[in-house]
Design an enzyme around this catalytic site. Sequence first.
Site, short mmCIF file in Angstrom:
data_model
loop_
_atom_site.label_atom_id
_atom_site.label_comp_id
_atom_site.label_asym_id
_atom_site.label_seq_id
_atom_site.Cartn_x
_atom_site.Cartn_y
_atom_site.Cartn_z
N THR A 36 -22.26 10.81 9.96
CA THR A 36 -23.20 11.20 11.02
C THR A 36 -23.06 12.67 11.41
O THR A 36 -23.80 13.16 12.27
CB THR A 36 -22.97 10.36 12.30
OG1 THR A 36 -21.61 10.55 12.72
CG2 THR A 36 -23.22 8.89 12.05
N ASN A 94 -13.81 9.94 4.84
CA ASN A 94 -13.96 11.22 5.55
C ASN A 94 -13.81 11.07 7.06
O ASN A 94 -13.38 12.02 7.73
CB ASN A 94 -15.36 11.79 5.21
CG ASN A 94 -15.82 12.85 6.17
OD1 ASN A 94 -15.39 13.99 6.11
ND2 ASN A 94 -16.70 12.47 7.10
N TYR A 146 -1.81 15.67 14.67
CA TYR A 146 -2.92 15.77 13.70
C TYR A 146 -2.38 16.10 12.31
O TYR A 146 -2.77 15.47 11.32
CB TYR A 146 -3.94 16.82 14.15
CG TYR A 146 -5.06 17.00 13.13
CD1 TYR A 146 -6.01 15.99 12.93
CD2 TYR A 146 -5.16 18.16 12.37
CE1 TYR A 146 -7.02 16.13 11.99
CE2 TYR A 146 -6.16 18.31 11.42
CZ TYR A 146 -7.10 17.30 11.24
OH TYR A 146 -8.10 17.44 10.30
N PRO A 186 -9.63 20.51 3.08
CA PRO A 186 -10.30 21.71 3.58
C PRO A 186 -9.43 22.49 4.57
O PRO A 186 -8.53 21.95 5.21
CB PRO A 186 -11.53 21.16 4.31
CG PRO A 186 -11.61 19.71 3.97
CD PRO A 186 -10.21 19.29 3.65
N VAL A 229 -13.44 24.53 8.67
CA VAL A 229 -14.84 24.20 8.38
C VAL A 229 -15.57 24.09 9.71
O VAL A 229 -15.15 23.30 10.58
CB VAL A 229 -14.96 22.85 7.63
CG1 VAL A 229 -16.40 22.66 7.14
CG2 VAL A 229 -13.98 22.76 6.47
N THR A 260 -17.82 22.58 11.97
CA THR A 260 -18.54 21.30 12.15
C THR A 260 -18.39 20.94 13.63
O THR A 260 -18.08 21.80 14.45
CB THR A 260 -17.87 20.18 11.30
OG1 THR A 260 -16.53 20.00 11.79
CG2 THR A 260 -17.83 20.53 9.82
N PHE A 274 -15.95 19.28 14.57
CA PHE A 274 -14.51 18.99 14.63
C PHE A 274 -13.83 19.58 15.88
O PHE A 274 -13.11 18.87 16.59
CB PHE A 274 -13.87 19.55 13.35
CG PHE A 274 -12.39 19.42 13.26
CD1 PHE A 274 -11.80 18.24 12.81
CD2 PHE A 274 -11.55 20.47 13.62
CE1 PHE A 274 -10.42 18.11 12.70
CE2 PHE A 274 -10.16 20.36 13.52
CZ PHE A 274 -9.61 19.18 13.07
P1 NDP Z 1 -17.11 15.97 12.67
O1 NDP Z 1 -16.62 15.72 14.03
O2 NDP Z 1 -18.30 16.85 12.47
O3 NDP Z 1 -17.40 14.57 11.94
C1 NDP Z 1 -16.50 13.52 12.04
C2 NDP Z 1 -17.16 12.24 11.54
O4 NDP Z 1 -16.21 11.18 11.61
C3 NDP Z 1 -18.36 11.85 12.36
O5 NDP Z 1 -19.39 11.45 11.48
C4 NDP Z 1 -17.87 10.65 13.16
O6 NDP Z 1 -18.94 9.75 13.33
C5 NDP Z 1 -16.83 10.06 12.23
N1 NDP Z 1 -15.84 9.27 12.91
C6 NDP Z 1 -14.91 9.68 13.81
N2 NDP Z 1 -14.18 8.65 14.24
C7 NDP Z 1 -14.67 7.54 13.63
C8 NDP Z 1 -14.37 6.17 13.67
N3 NDP Z 1 -13.38 5.71 14.45
N4 NDP Z 1 -15.08 5.31 12.91
C9 NDP Z 1 -16.07 5.76 12.12
N5 NDP Z 1 -16.41 7.04 12.03
C10 NDP Z 1 -15.74 7.92 12.78
O7 NDP Z 1 -15.86 16.56 11.86
P2 NDP Z 1 -15.67 17.01 10.34
O8 NDP Z 1 -16.88 16.77 9.54
O9 NDP Z 1 -15.11 18.37 10.37
O10 NDP Z 1 -14.50 16.03 9.93
C11 NDP Z 1 -14.57 15.16 8.82
C12 NDP Z 1 -13.18 15.03 8.22
O11 NDP Z 1 -12.76 16.30 7.74
C13 NDP Z 1 -12.10 14.58 9.19
O12 NDP Z 1 -11.26 13.66 8.53
C14 NDP Z 1 -11.34 15.86 9.51
O13 NDP Z 1 -10.00 15.61 9.86
C15 NDP Z 1 -11.43 16.55 8.15
N6 NDP Z 1 -11.21 17.98 8.18
C16 NDP Z 1 -11.99 18.81 8.94
C17 NDP Z 1 -11.78 20.17 8.90
C18 NDP Z 1 -12.55 21.13 9.75
O14 NDP Z 1 -12.10 22.28 9.91
N7 NDP Z 1 -13.71 20.75 10.27
C19 NDP Z 1 -10.74 20.75 8.03
C20 NDP Z 1 -9.98 19.79 7.30
C21 NDP Z 1 -10.23 18.46 7.35
P3 NDP Z 1 -19.26 8.90 14.66
O15 NDP Z 1 -18.92 9.76 15.83
O16 NDP Z 1 -20.71 8.54 14.50
O17 NDP Z 1 -18.39 7.71 14.53
C1 8X3 Z 2 -8.77 20.81 10.13
C2 8X3 Z 2 -8.31 22.20 9.84
O1 8X3 Z 2 -6.65 23.97 10.54
O2 8X3 Z 2 -8.12 23.05 12.24
O3 8X3 Z 2 -8.03 19.88 9.42
O4 8X3 Z 2 -6.29 21.76 11.39
S1 8X3 Z 2 -7.30 22.76 11.06
#
Ligand code: NDP
Ligand code: 8X3
Length: 246
Positions: A5, A80, A146, A176, A179, A181, A183
């Site tokens: 999403t 993810n 984390y 990654p 990124v 997003t 996050f």
């Molecule tokens: P976002 O917050 O943009 O997206 C996170 C997604 O995870 C959403 O679609 C959310 O959907 C879903 N989600 C969260 N909790 C749950 C749950 N309990 N059940 C089902 N779905 C869930 O973050 P990112 O796209 O950045 O993160 C995606 C992944 O990438 C994560 O694992 C994050 O740790 C990892 N990551 C991110 C980085 C960054 O810098 N952004 C760097 C490295 C890794 P909904 O709320 O609809 O449930």
């Molecule tokens: C997400 C990247 O550096 O914010 O995993 O932890 S960082």
Amino acid sequence: ITGATSGIGMACARRFAVGGYNLIITGRSADKLQVLKAELEAGGVEVLALAFDVCNREATRDAVASIPDAFKPIDVLINNAGLARGLEPEYEGDFQDWDEMIDTNIKGLLNMTRFVVPGMVSLNHGHVINIGSVAGDAAYAGGGVYCATKAAVKALTDGLRIDVAHTSVRVTNLKPGLVETNFSNVRFHGDNERADNVYKGIKPLVGDDIADVAFYAASAPEHVQIAEVLVLATHQANGTVVHRKS
Ligand code: NDP
Ligand code: 8X3
């Protein structure tokens, strides 16, 4: 694709749709899933949207069990869904934040693995792409819990790769760096100004950059297993060293 999403998961959904994959998109927000489903279907692929919380083991089991034959076999599972909460020193951390990270990033990923991978093993076909992080390589200030969850993703990915080595199932840890997003908005509980500061002075990665790598890994010849890949923004050296323009 779990967590489709938003962010990286949504970008993966779009990239794999362009690549001709039919998709099972999941997340907790049913409304957002329906919007994405309509968009992807307009591009000509079949989409199944399943709204559930990966932390809820029964809901995850029931969602996977509900997948109709038309969407089987599952060729690729992108684990993810995940999040960070807070950036307090470990000795002052919020218990609820800890539980949410551990339940989602470790147990949620394990729940999906447990319910999807047996089908892959029995068909001797499939690919699990776990979204780890540079944060799993080393801890940073305030990130202990984390970082621990993403170190766990590394161990779980490596363990699964060992456990399926007798099959043609491939297992990837895609890690990654920064990124842009949702996050950081999630990490800082909606403090958008604080979230924006995370990406100040550097051109961060975007979800599409990670989706391209996931698609590459899934598209490699069957005898090629991209076991682990670290993807950083050009001015990020590791989890703690980032060169920012002032
Ligand atoms: P976002 O917050 O943009 O997206 C996170 C997604 O995870 C959403 O679609 C959310 O959907 C879903 N989600 C969260 N909790 C749950 C749950 N309990 N059940 C089902 N779905 C869930 O973050 P990112 O796209 O950045 O993160 C995606 C992944 O990438 C994560 O694992 C994050 O740790 C990892 N990551 C991110 C980085 C960054 O810098 N952004 C760097 C490295 C890794 P909904 O709320 O609809 O449930
Ligand atoms: C997400 C990247 O550096 O914010 O995993 O932890 S960082």
